[in-house]
Design a protein around this motif. Structure first.
Motif, PDB file in Angstrom:
ATOM      1  N   LEU A 172       7.885   7.192  10.794  1.00  0.00           N
ATOM      2  CA  LEU A 172       8.128   7.319  10.112  1.00  0.00           C
ATOM      3  C   LEU A 172       7.467   6.242   9.327  1.00  0.00           C
ATOM      4  O   LEU A 172       7.811   4.915   9.451  1.00  0.00           O
ATOM      5  CB  LEU A 172       9.183   7.326   9.325  1.00  0.00           C
ATOM      6  CG  LEU A 172      10.098   8.515   9.658  1.00  0.00           C
ATOM      7  CD1 LEU A 172      11.630   7.938   9.322  1.00  0.00           C
ATOM      8  CD2 LEU A 172       9.917   9.575   8.893  1.00  0.00           C
ATOM      9  N   LEU A 173       6.041   5.960   8.418  1.00  0.00           N
ATOM     10  CA  LEU A 173       4.989   5.117   8.616  1.00  0.00           C
ATOM     11  C   LEU A 173       5.830   4.692   7.007  1.00  0.00           C
ATOM     12  O   LEU A 173       5.373   3.355   6.973  1.00  0.00           O
ATOM     13  CB  LEU A 173       3.852   5.702   7.852  1.00  0.00           C
ATOM     14  CG  LEU A 173       3.208   6.459   9.234  1.00  0.00           C
ATOM     15  CD1 LEU A 173       1.399   7.197   8.585  1.00  0.00           C
ATOM     16  CD2 LEU A 173       2.371   5.713   9.593  1.00  0.00           C
ATOM     17  N   ARG A 177       9.599  -3.628  13.434  1.00  0.00           N
ATOM     18  CA  ARG A 177       8.625  -2.817  14.220  1.00  0.00           C
ATOM     19  C   ARG A 177       8.664  -1.178  14.706  1.00  0.00           C
ATOM     20  O   ARG A 177       7.767  -0.933  14.355  1.00  0.00           O
ATOM     21  CB  ARG A 177       7.792  -3.946  14.872  1.00  0.00           C
ATOM     22  CG  ARG A 177       7.157  -4.705  14.658  1.00  0.00           C
ATOM     23  CD  ARG A 177       6.417  -5.685  15.754  1.00  0.00           C
ATOM     24  NE  ARG A 177       6.134  -6.591  15.706  1.00  0.00           N
ATOM     25  CZ  ARG A 177       4.949  -7.809  16.360  1.00  0.00           C
ATOM     26  NH1 ARG A 177       5.034  -6.786  17.236  1.00  0.00           N
ATOM     27  NH2 ARG A 177       4.102  -9.183  15.873  1.00  0.00           N
ATOM     28  N   ASP A 178       9.844  -0.850  15.158  1.00  0.00           N
ATOM     29  CA  ASP A 178       9.900   0.003  14.993  1.00  0.00           C
ATOM     30  C   ASP A 178      10.409   1.031  13.717  1.00  0.00           C
ATOM     31  O   ASP A 178      11.028   1.322  13.106  1.00  0.00           O
ATOM     32  CB  ASP A 178      11.791   0.654  15.985  1.00  0.00           C
ATOM     33  CG  ASP A 178      11.777   1.801  16.950  1.00  0.00           C
ATOM     34  OD1 ASP A 178      10.905   2.303  16.924  1.00  0.00           O
ATOM     35  OD2 ASP A 178      13.001   2.203  17.119  1.00  0.00           O
ATOM     36  N   LYS A 179       9.448   2.160  13.818  1.00  0.00           N
ATOM     37  CA  LYS A 179       9.783   2.745  12.906  1.00  0.00           C
ATOM     38  C   LYS A 179      10.186   5.054  13.178  1.00  0.00           C
ATOM     39  O   LYS A 179       9.582   5.497  12.624  1.00  0.00           O
ATOM     40  CB  LYS A 179       8.304   2.864  12.040  1.00  0.00           C
ATOM     41  CG  LYS A 179       7.444   2.049  12.142  1.00  0.00           C
ATOM     42  CD  LYS A 179       8.170   1.342  10.839  1.00  0.00           C
ATOM     43  CE  LYS A 179       7.959  -0.582  10.432  1.00  0.00           C
ATOM     44  NZ  LYS A 179       8.231  -0.874   9.378  1.00  0.00           N
ATOM     45  N   THR A 180      10.420   4.868  14.344  1.00  0.00           N
ATOM     46  CA  THR A 180      10.979   6.252  14.456  1.00  0.00           C
ATOM     47  C   THR A 180      11.881   6.813  14.409  1.00  0.00           C
ATOM     48  O   THR A 180      12.406   5.725  13.894  1.00  0.00           O
ATOM     49  CB  THR A 180      10.105   5.907  16.510  1.00  0.00           C
ATOM     50  OG1 THR A 180      11.866   4.754  16.887  1.00  0.00           O
ATOM     51  CG2 THR A 180       9.473   5.533  17.148  1.00  0.00           C
ATOM     52  N   HIS A 202       2.507  13.400  14.894  1.00  0.00           N
ATOM     53  CA  HIS A 202       3.511  13.414  14.566  1.00  0.00           C
ATOM     54  C   HIS A 202       4.064  11.699  13.780  1.00  0.00           C
ATOM     55  O   HIS A 202       5.292  10.978  13.377  1.00  0.00           O
ATOM     56  CB  HIS A 202       4.695  12.728  16.037  1.00  0.00           C
ATOM     57  CG  HIS A 202       4.129  11.547  16.623  1.00  0.00           C
ATOM     58  ND1 HIS A 202       3.292  11.316  17.756  1.00  0.00           N
ATOM     59  CD2 HIS A 202       3.622   9.767  16.057  1.00  0.00           C
ATOM     60  CE1 HIS A 202       2.748  10.646  18.277  1.00  0.00           C
ATOM     61  NE2 HIS A 202       3.146   9.770  17.226  1.00  0.00           N
ATOM     62  N   ASN A 203       2.412  11.169  12.768  1.00  0.00           N
ATOM     63  CA  ASN A 203       2.867  10.487  11.927  1.00  0.00           C
ATOM     64  C   ASN A 203       3.366  10.959  10.692  1.00  0.00           C
ATOM     65  O   ASN A 203       2.542  11.941  10.899  1.00  0.00           O
ATOM     66  CB  ASN A 203       1.897   9.468  12.034  1.00  0.00           C
ATOM     67  CG  ASN A 203       1.135   8.994  12.963  1.00  0.00           C
ATOM     68  OD1 ASN A 203       2.480   8.857  13.677  1.00  0.00           O
ATOM     69  ND2 ASN A 203       0.003   7.954  13.794  1.00  0.00           N
ATOM     70  N   VAL A 204       4.598  11.079  10.551  1.00  0.00           N
ATOM     71  CA  VAL A 204       4.999  11.247   8.548  1.00  0.00           C
ATOM     72  C   VAL A 204       4.476  10.164   7.970  1.00  0.00           C
ATOM     73  O   VAL A 204       5.489   9.112   7.872  1.00  0.00           O
ATOM     74  CB  VAL A 204       6.517  11.347   8.770  1.00  0.00           C
ATOM     75  CG1 VAL A 204       6.784  11.717   7.323  1.00  0.00           C
ATOM     76  CG2 VAL A 204       6.855  12.577   9.725  1.00  0.00           C
ATOM     77  N   ASP A 205       3.824  10.350   6.523  1.00  0.00           N
ATOM     78  CA  ASP A 205       3.698   9.616   6.119  1.00  0.00           C
ATOM     79  C   ASP A 205       4.699   9.464   4.225  1.00  0.00           C
ATOM     80  O   ASP A 205       3.954   9.848   4.020  1.00  0.00           O
ATOM     81  CB  ASP A 205       1.452   9.981   5.300  1.00  0.00           C
ATOM     82  CG  ASP A 205       1.015   8.765   4.183  1.00  0.00           C
ATOM     83  OD1 ASP A 205       1.703   7.670   4.463  1.00  0.00           O
ATOM     84  OD2 ASP A 205       0.275   8.951   4.164  1.00  0.00           O
ATOM     85  N   GLY A 251       4.667   9.935  -4.335  1.00  0.00           N
ATOM     86  CA  GLY A 251       5.449  10.995  -3.795  1.00  0.00           C
ATOM     87  C   GLY A 251       6.509   9.554  -3.328  1.00  0.00           C
ATOM     88  O   GLY A 251       7.926   9.830  -3.712  1.00  0.00           O
ATOM     89  N   LYS A 252       6.242   8.168  -2.581  1.00  0.00           N
ATOM     90  CA  LYS A 252       7.120   7.457  -2.069  1.00  0.00           C
ATOM     91  C   LYS A 252       7.700   7.078  -2.658  1.00  0.00           C
ATOM     92  O   LYS A 252       9.217   7.081  -2.641  1.00  0.00           O
ATOM     93  CB  LYS A 252       6.202   6.688  -0.861  1.00  0.00           C
ATOM     94  CG  LYS A 252       5.462   7.240  -0.117  1.00  0.00           C
ATOM     95  CD  LYS A 252       4.830   6.253   0.914  1.00  0.00           C
ATOM     96  CE  LYS A 252       3.912   6.681   2.083  1.00  0.00           C
ATOM     97  NZ  LYS A 252       3.187   5.263   2.326  1.00  0.00           N
ATOM     98  N   PHE A 253       7.441   6.302  -3.655  1.00  0.00           N
ATOM     99  CA  PHE A 253       8.402   5.318  -5.056  1.00  0.00           C
ATOM    100  C   PHE A 253       9.158   6.689  -6.099  1.00  0.00           C
ATOM    101  O   PHE A 253      10.312   6.372  -5.930  1.00  0.00           O
ATOM    102  CB  PHE A 253       6.777   4.851  -5.839  1.00  0.00           C
ATOM    103  CG  PHE A 253       6.540   3.622  -4.754  1.00  0.00           C
ATOM    104  CD1 PHE A 253       7.549   2.905  -4.612  1.00  0.00           C
ATOM    105  CD2 PHE A 253       4.890   3.542  -4.171  1.00  0.00           C
ATOM    106  CE1 PHE A 253       6.660   1.543  -4.249  1.00  0.00           C
ATOM    107  CE2 PHE A 253       5.032   2.689  -3.598  1.00  0.00           C
ATOM    108  CZ  PHE A 253       5.455   1.609  -3.554  1.00  0.00           C
ATOM    109  N   LEU A 254       8.535   8.132  -5.908  1.00  0.00           N
ATOM    110  CA  LEU A 254       9.039   8.299  -7.004  1.00  0.00           C
ATOM    111  C   LEU A 254      10.351   9.550  -5.785  1.00  0.00           C
ATOM    112  O   LEU A 254      11.697   9.301  -6.832  1.00  0.00           O
ATOM    113  CB  LEU A 254       8.862   9.791  -7.470  1.00  0.00           C
ATOM    114  CG  LEU A 254       7.721   9.626  -7.798  1.00  0.00           C
ATOM    115  CD1 LEU A 254       7.265  11.024  -8.610  1.00  0.00           C
ATOM    116  CD2 LEU A 254       8.508   9.611  -9.466  1.00  0.00           C
TER     117      LEU A 254
END
Length: 315
Positions: A15-16, A89-92, A173-176, A272-275
């Protein structure tokens, strides 16, 4: 990032989130942690007060209890994971975790859309048919309406979650995004997503737009009925209870419509992220405040609970 596989099943996703703004992550962590704790306190208070105070054993507060429970569940489905990712640092997130998050997010969001329509119907009956209110809004009907909202919301998620997760991602596999949300997962697909987006749009008409249309029609009749009330105190009371509901509807539906009526690449990623962050934490945080600050019955119930607790402690 490519990993040389076309299989849509993976062990994990990354999850970026806000990793492109590292200076913002620490501030977001503190703000979101405080907001999340306040959301838990506020919505739990609404549930407890509605359950413990006999004066609030009415259809309106029965529905409000479900709304508070939904807000708690909706926020908890993603905010703890976001706090974990912001704090290191772990974003998984595991594949199973992503599946659960997507299912809950779609399901609970759909239930809330329908529940707000049910609450609008309750207000319509209370204002437009006050003499028949207790006859129409009997406990069996209230339970049936809530069950219908839950059933339709979960059914929507059961359709859209597998369709979204089974899209080929060709190793990406990187979810923006900061959670496994449908638009972000659709953008990861390496094939045409026109069919999935079309189905999502059709379902959104039933889950999002139809309830909203019903709410707006209900309030047209409510406004007509209010204008016919001669007593200024009566009008003020109706505006207080209906105003709270309309404020919640505006906060929730505004973001939902913007995001899910255009689920693919047309939506701005940053917007999208902030909404999503707004309707995932701000709306559930504000709902208890909106209903308590504008509602004398809830404030009265809180005072009665506090007074009874003081008397018990004195004894």
């Amino acid at each position: 990032m490519m990993e040389g596989t076309n299989d849509s099943f993976q062990n994990h996703f990354i999850l970026l989130g806000f990793s492109d703004r590292p200076h913002l992550e620490r501030t977001l962590f503190v703000v979101l942690l405080i907001a999340y704790l306040l959301t838990i306190i506020g919505n739990t208070t609404i549930i407890l007060v509605s359950h413990l105070d006999p004066h609030l054993h009415t259809p309106m507060y029965f529905f409000l209890t479900h709304l508070s429970f939904l807000d708690l569940s909706f926020t908890t489905s993603s905010i703890p994971q976001l706090l974990y990712n912001l704090n290191g640092r772990d974003k998984t997130i595991s594949y199973i975790g992503c599946v659960i998050q997507l299912f809950l997010f779609l399901g609970l969001g759909g239930v809330e859309c329908l529940l707000l329509a049910v609450m609008a119907y309750d207000r319509f009956v209370a204002v437009c048919k006050p003499l028949h209110y207790t006859i129409i809004m009997h406990p069996q009907l209230c339970f049936a309406l809530v069950s219908l909202a839950w059933g339709c919301g979960i059914a929507n998620s059961l359709i859209m979650s597998p369709m979204t997760l089974l899209l080929p991602r060709c190793g990406y596999h990187n979810v923006d995004h900061f959670l496994c949300e449908m638009p972000a997962l659709i953008r990861m697909a390496c094939v045409s997503t026109a069919v999935v987006e079309g189905i999502a749009f059709i379902l959104a008409i039933g889950i999002v737009l139809s309830p909203l249309a019903f709410i707006l029609i209900s309030y047209v009749y409510i406004v007509k009925a209010v204008l016919g009330i001669k007593s200024s105190s009566g009008r003020h009371k109706v505006f207080n209870t209906c105003g709270s509901h309309l404020t919640v509807v505006s906060l929730f539906y505004g973001n939902i419509i913007y995001m899910y009526m255009q689920p693919g690449t047309s939506a701005s990623k940053d917007q999208g992220k902030f909404l999503t962050l707004f309707y995932n934490i701000v709306t559930p945080l504000l709902n208890p405040l909106i209903y308590t600050l504008r509602n004398k019955e809830v404030k009265g119930a809180l005072r009665r609970m506090l007074l009874s607790n003081r008397e018990i402690s004195k004894e």
